[in-house]
Design a protein around this motif. Structure first.
Motif, PDB file in Angstrom:
ATOM      1  N   VAL A   1       3.278   0.450 -11.494  1.00  0.00           N
ATOM      2  CA  VAL A   1       4.268   0.226 -10.448  1.00  0.00           C
ATOM      3  C   VAL A   1       5.443  -0.575 -10.973  1.00  0.00           C
ATOM      4  O   VAL A   1       6.585  -0.370 -10.588  1.00  0.00           O
ATOM      5  CB  VAL A   1       3.631  -0.486  -9.226  1.00  0.00           C
ATOM      6  N   LYS A   2       5.167  -1.501 -11.886  1.00  0.00           N
ATOM      7  CA  LYS A   2       6.223  -2.409 -12.387  1.00  0.00           C
ATOM      8  C   LYS A   2       7.209  -1.685 -13.247  1.00  0.00           C
ATOM      9  O   LYS A   2       6.985  -0.781 -13.936  1.00  0.00           O
ATOM     10  CB  LYS A   2       5.604  -3.556 -13.160  1.00  0.00           C
TER      11      LYS A   2
ATOM     12  N   MET B   1       0.815  -1.192   0.000  1.00  0.00           N
ATOM     13  CA  MET B   1       0.000   0.000   0.000  1.00  0.00           C
ATOM     14  C   MET B   1       0.862   1.261   0.000  1.00  0.00           C
ATOM     15  O   MET B   1       0.480   2.268  -0.545  1.00  0.00           O
ATOM     16  CB  MET B   1      -0.920  -0.037   1.217  1.00  0.00           C
TER      17      MET B   1
ATOM     18  N   LYS C   1      -3.123   0.358 -12.577  1.00  0.00           N
ATOM     19  CA  LYS C   1      -2.363   0.892 -11.453  1.00  0.00           C
ATOM     20  C   LYS C   1      -1.185  -0.033 -11.111  1.00  0.00           C
ATOM     21  O   LYS C   1      -0.068   0.421 -10.899  1.00  0.00           O
ATOM     22  CB  LYS C   1      -3.313   1.006 -10.243  1.00  0.00           C
ATOM     23  N   THR C   2      -1.439  -1.332 -11.109  1.00  0.00           N
ATOM     24  CA  THR C   2      -0.392  -2.304 -10.830  1.00  0.00           C
ATOM     25  C   THR C   2       0.685  -2.278 -11.908  1.00  0.00           C
ATOM     26  O   THR C   2       1.874  -2.358 -11.608  1.00  0.00           O
ATOM     27  CB  THR C   2      -1.005  -3.721 -10.730  1.00  0.00           C
ATOM     28  N   LYS C   3       0.294  -2.157 -13.167  1.00  0.00           N
ATOM     29  CA  LYS C   3       1.261  -2.114 -14.271  1.00  0.00           C
ATOM     30  C   LYS C   3       2.136  -0.857 -14.196  1.00  0.00           C
ATOM     31  O   LYS C   3       3.295  -0.885 -14.611  1.00  0.00           O
ATOM     32  CB  LYS C   3       0.548  -2.146 -15.635  1.00  0.00           C
TER      33      LYS C   3
ATOM     34  N   ASP D   1      -7.482  -1.103 -11.384  1.00  0.00           N
ATOM     35  CA  ASP D   1      -6.463  -1.682 -10.503  1.00  0.00           C
ATOM     36  C   ASP D   1      -5.361  -2.387 -11.285  1.00  0.00           C
ATOM     37  O   ASP D   1      -4.201  -2.382 -10.881  1.00  0.00           O
ATOM     38  CB  ASP D   1      -7.092  -2.656  -9.500  1.00  0.00           C
ATOM     39  N   ILE D   2      -5.695  -2.982 -12.412  1.00  0.00           N
ATOM     40  CA  ILE D   2      -4.683  -3.638 -13.251  1.00  0.00           C
ATOM     41  C   ILE D   2      -3.739  -2.601 -13.834  1.00  0.00           C
ATOM     42  O   ILE D   2      -2.520  -2.788 -13.840  1.00  0.00           O
ATOM     43  CB  ILE D   2      -5.348  -4.492 -14.359  1.00  0.00           C
TER      44      ILE D   2
ATOM     45  N   ILE E   1       3.519   1.907  -1.660  1.00  0.00           N
ATOM     46  CA  ILE E   1       3.870   2.267  -3.039  1.00  0.00           C
ATOM     47  C   ILE E   1       2.739   3.070  -3.667  1.00  0.00           C
ATOM     48  O   ILE E   1       2.968   4.076  -4.316  1.00  0.00           O
ATOM     49  CB  ILE E   1       4.168   1.009  -3.880  1.00  0.00           C
ATOM     50  N   PHE E   2       1.495   2.653  -3.466  1.00  0.00           N
ATOM     51  CA  PHE E   2       0.366   3.352  -4.063  1.00  0.00           C
ATOM     52  C   PHE E   2       0.182   4.744  -3.464  1.00  0.00           C
ATOM     53  O   PHE E   2      -0.207   5.669  -4.155  1.00  0.00           O
ATOM     54  CB  PHE E   2      -0.921   2.542  -3.921  1.00  0.00           C
TER      55      PHE E   2
ATOM     56  N   GLU F   1      -7.164   8.062 -12.865  1.00  0.00           N
ATOM     57  CA  GLU F   1      -8.351   7.290 -12.486  1.00  0.00           C
ATOM     58  C   GLU F   1      -9.633   8.000 -12.911  1.00  0.00           C
ATOM     59  O   GLU F   1     -10.561   7.373 -13.425  1.00  0.00           O
ATOM     60  CB  GLU F   1      -8.358   7.029 -10.988  1.00  0.00           C
TER      61      GLU F   1
END
Length: 99
Positions: free
Chosen positions: A98-99, A1, A94-96, A91-92, A3-4, A61
């Motif tokens: 971070v990578k 969390m 958002k996750t991408k 959410d997908i 990181i977000f 978003e």
């Protein structure tokens, strides 16, 4: 969390590939939200336009809600070159990021 939470401060250069006929609706939202954008046209493809925006995660978003509902045939290109269809949950994306 953690990181977000830090992502809220960071800005991302995102490209949205969409049909030229739908670009005005999207540009109106960008103007309304006071988001600076740059529009590109693909020379060999008369139907497609690319709009580049520099946004933080919250702005993205908000824009994504519009893209998902109004421009679901569009594609999103993340800063790392990952291309995603605009039908995925946020959410997908958002996750991408971070990578």
């Amino acid at each position: 969390m953690y990181i977000f939470i830090n992502m809220e401060e960071k800005r991302f250069s995102i490209d949205i590939v969409l049909k030229k006929t739908k670009r005005w609706n999207f540009k109106e939202i960008l103007i309304e939200k006071n988001i600076v954008y740059c529009e590109w046209f693909m020379e060999l493809n008369e139907d497609v336009s690319i709009i580049s925006v520099d946004v933080n995660i919250e702005e993205l978003e908000d824009l994504y809600d519009f893209i998902l509902n109004q421009l679901s045939e569009s594609r999103i290109v993340l800063p790392n070159g990952t291309r995603l269809k605009a039908k995925l949950p946020f959410d997908i994306i958002k996750t991408k990021l971070v990578k």
